[in-house]
Design an enzyme around this catalytic site. Structure first.
Site, mmCIF file in Angstrom:
data_model
loop_
_atom_site.group_PDB
_atom_site.id
_atom_site.type_symbol
_atom_site.label_atom_id
_atom_site.label_comp_id
_atom_site.label_asym_id
_atom_site.label_seq_id
_atom_site.Cartn_x
_atom_site.Cartn_y
_atom_site.Cartn_z
ATOM 1 N N ASP A 34 0.846 -1.192 0.000
ATOM 2 C CA ASP A 34 0.000 0.000 0.000
ATOM 3 C C ASP A 34 0.880 1.241 0.000
ATOM 4 O O ASP A 34 1.765 1.372 0.859
ATOM 5 C CB ASP A 34 -0.901 0.012 1.239
ATOM 6 C CG ASP A 34 -2.007 -1.037 1.145
ATOM 7 O OD1 ASP A 34 -2.230 -1.558 0.037
ATOM 8 O OD2 ASP A 34 -2.637 -1.336 2.178
ATOM 9 N N ASP A 146 -11.377 14.010 2.897
ATOM 10 C CA ASP A 146 -11.887 12.781 3.533
ATOM 11 C C ASP A 146 -11.962 11.624 2.553
ATOM 12 O O ASP A 146 -12.371 10.523 2.894
ATOM 13 C CB ASP A 146 -13.305 13.018 4.094
ATOM 14 C CG ASP A 146 -13.285 13.953 5.293
ATOM 15 O OD1 ASP A 146 -12.181 14.164 5.839
ATOM 16 O OD2 ASP A 146 -14.348 14.483 5.658
ATOM 17 N N ASN A 147 -11.629 11.886 1.297
ATOM 18 C CA ASN A 147 -11.786 10.854 0.266
ATOM 19 C C ASN A 147 -10.515 10.069 0.008
ATOM 20 O O ASN A 147 -9.417 10.586 0.168
ATOM 21 C CB ASN A 147 -12.238 11.503 -1.049
ATOM 22 C CG ASN A 147 -13.619 12.108 -0.922
ATOM 23 O OD1 ASN A 147 -14.507 11.514 -0.325
ATOM 24 N ND2 ASN A 147 -13.807 13.285 -1.483
ATOM 25 N N GLN A 293 -19.722 9.624 13.943
ATOM 26 C CA GLN A 293 -19.328 9.848 12.545
ATOM 27 C C GLN A 293 -18.046 10.677 12.436
ATOM 28 O O GLN A 293 -17.192 10.430 11.592
ATOM 29 C CB GLN A 293 -20.486 10.550 11.809
ATOM 30 C CG GLN A 293 -20.428 10.469 10.287
ATOM 31 C CD GLN A 293 -20.378 9.044 9.724
ATOM 32 O OE1 GLN A 293 -21.051 8.144 10.212
ATOM 33 N NE2 GLN A 293 -19.549 8.837 8.705
ATOM 34 N N ASP A 304 -11.478 -6.390 6.488
ATOM 35 C CA ASP A 304 -10.266 -7.195 6.722
ATOM 36 C C ASP A 304 -9.941 -7.226 8.209
ATOM 37 O O ASP A 304 -9.518 -8.245 8.749
ATOM 38 C CB ASP A 304 -9.057 -6.602 5.979
ATOM 39 C CG ASP A 304 -9.248 -6.597 4.461
ATOM 40 O OD1 ASP A 304 -10.089 -7.376 3.972
ATOM 41 O OD2 ASP A 304 -8.559 -5.818 3.778
#
Length: 349
Positions: A34, A146-147, A293, A304
């Site tokens: 990653d 936040d994406n 949230q 996972d």
């Protein structure tokens, strides 16, 4: 006589370590490095990426991974669905180290070296099949606000070979040492024969073999392969992308099974809704830990992590309810972090 207390505690800890042997948990899958970075809109536009998406890399994305490394401040993590789960299980267990074994294929390159280092840092006993035809698989996590836009390039992960790795005596010995096995459905697209060899071993020796349905395309495009593995599955994991969960869980549970000594269990997570578990005629729903949230950083890797938490207790022969509690705890920790990362120690009781 307080002096005896630490000693008693120490003996207890040693006993726990003795009980839980190294390589007791075995995972096999697609190892990905990653590569995470905060990027800008221009970078997304250049490669035609949506701010929030998960896609497989196409030719036009090939340069992207190196460019990310050159242009932005990147963080590296050992990734890929199965590797994430065994990494989380090892983190939940803490000691002994190397309770979790992991097999998968990487390239003989710089990213492969980084991946080996990262696996070692997480105390997972990773034994990669290294080849030179394809580069190490990578997953770019392009963060904007936040994406997160995820672009996975499987590359070497697609090149795992049973005869070149799994069948080697020293590697097969590690498979034999395990008592719990976990493979994500994504690996069905890579090496069905490897999955079947491990699944048959588990079934013949009355050990626990678990499989994750992983994604809708696995059930649709690789149904035939899935159906060959299903008779060996003791625990089937799935997630909220599946419709009519209770119905599917029940059906999956009633499919033919080779090892009659173990009843198949289906465990389906539904994001913030409860987790459904079917065993026999019983269907139970377990509520997840409620999270504000505003505390949620990133829900990627939550599934996972749930499996990792679940396996960490399963390998210690804990009850299924306890396994689900640990799964919920691990997922709750992961969604408060960026990517599938975690603090140094778990706080699970």
């Amino acid at each position: 006589m307080a002096t005896g207390e630490p000693k008693a505690k120490k003996i207890k800890l040693e006993e726990k370590e003795k009980e839980l042997s190294q390589n007791a948990l075995f995972g096999m899958g697609n190892p990905l490095l990653d590569i995470c970075a905060v990027v800008d809109k221009d970078f997304l536009d250049k490669y035609g990426l949506k701010p929030n998406d998960q896609i497989l890399a196409e030719d036009k994305h090939k340069e992207m991974f190196e460019e990310m490394v050159k242009k932005f401040k990147v963080e590296y993590h050992a990734g890929g669905a199965t590797q994430n789960s065994v990494k989380v299980a090892q983190w939940m267990i803490q000691k002994p180290h190397k309770v979790a074994t992991f097999f998968g294929c990487i390239g003989k390159d710089r990213f492969g070296e980084i991946l080996k280092e990262k696996a070692e840092e997480s105390y997972v006993d990773a034994h990669y099949y290294e080849q030179s035809e394809e580069p190490t698989g990578t997953c770019a996590a392009c963060i904007t606000g936040d994406n997160r836009s995820l672009v996975a390039n499987l590359a070497a992960a697609n090149c795992y070979k049973k005869d070149k790795h799994l069948d080697l005596e020293e590697n097969w010995k590690l498979v034999e040492k395990a008592k719990v096995y976990y493979i994500a459905g994504f690996f069905l697209t890579v090496s069905l024969e490897s999955i079947l060899k491990v699944a048959k071993h588990a079934s013949d020796n009355n050990k626990i073999f678990s499989l994750n349905l992983s994604a809708p395309f696995i059930c649709q495009a690789f149904k035939e392969s899935l159906m060959k593995v299903m008779p060996y599955v003791d625990i089937l994991f799935g997630n909220e992308t599946t419709k009519d969960i209770e119905e599917i869980a029940k059906k999956a549970q009633n499919l033919p099974k080779v090892n009659k000594k173990r009843q198949r269990i289906a465990v389906f997570t539904q994001g913030k809704e409860g987790t459904v578990m079917t065993k026999g005629d019983k269907v139970e729903t377990f509520p997840v830990i409620q999270t504000d949230q505003s505390d949620i950083v990133d829900t990627n890797g939550a599934g996972d992590a749930f499996v990792g938490g679940f396996l960490s207790e399963l390998v210690q022969d804990k009850s299924l309810e306890q396994c689900i509690r640990a799964g919920h705890y691990a997922a709750n920790v992961i969604i408060r972090q960026a990517g599938c990362t975690f603090p140094e120690k778990p706080d699970f009781h």
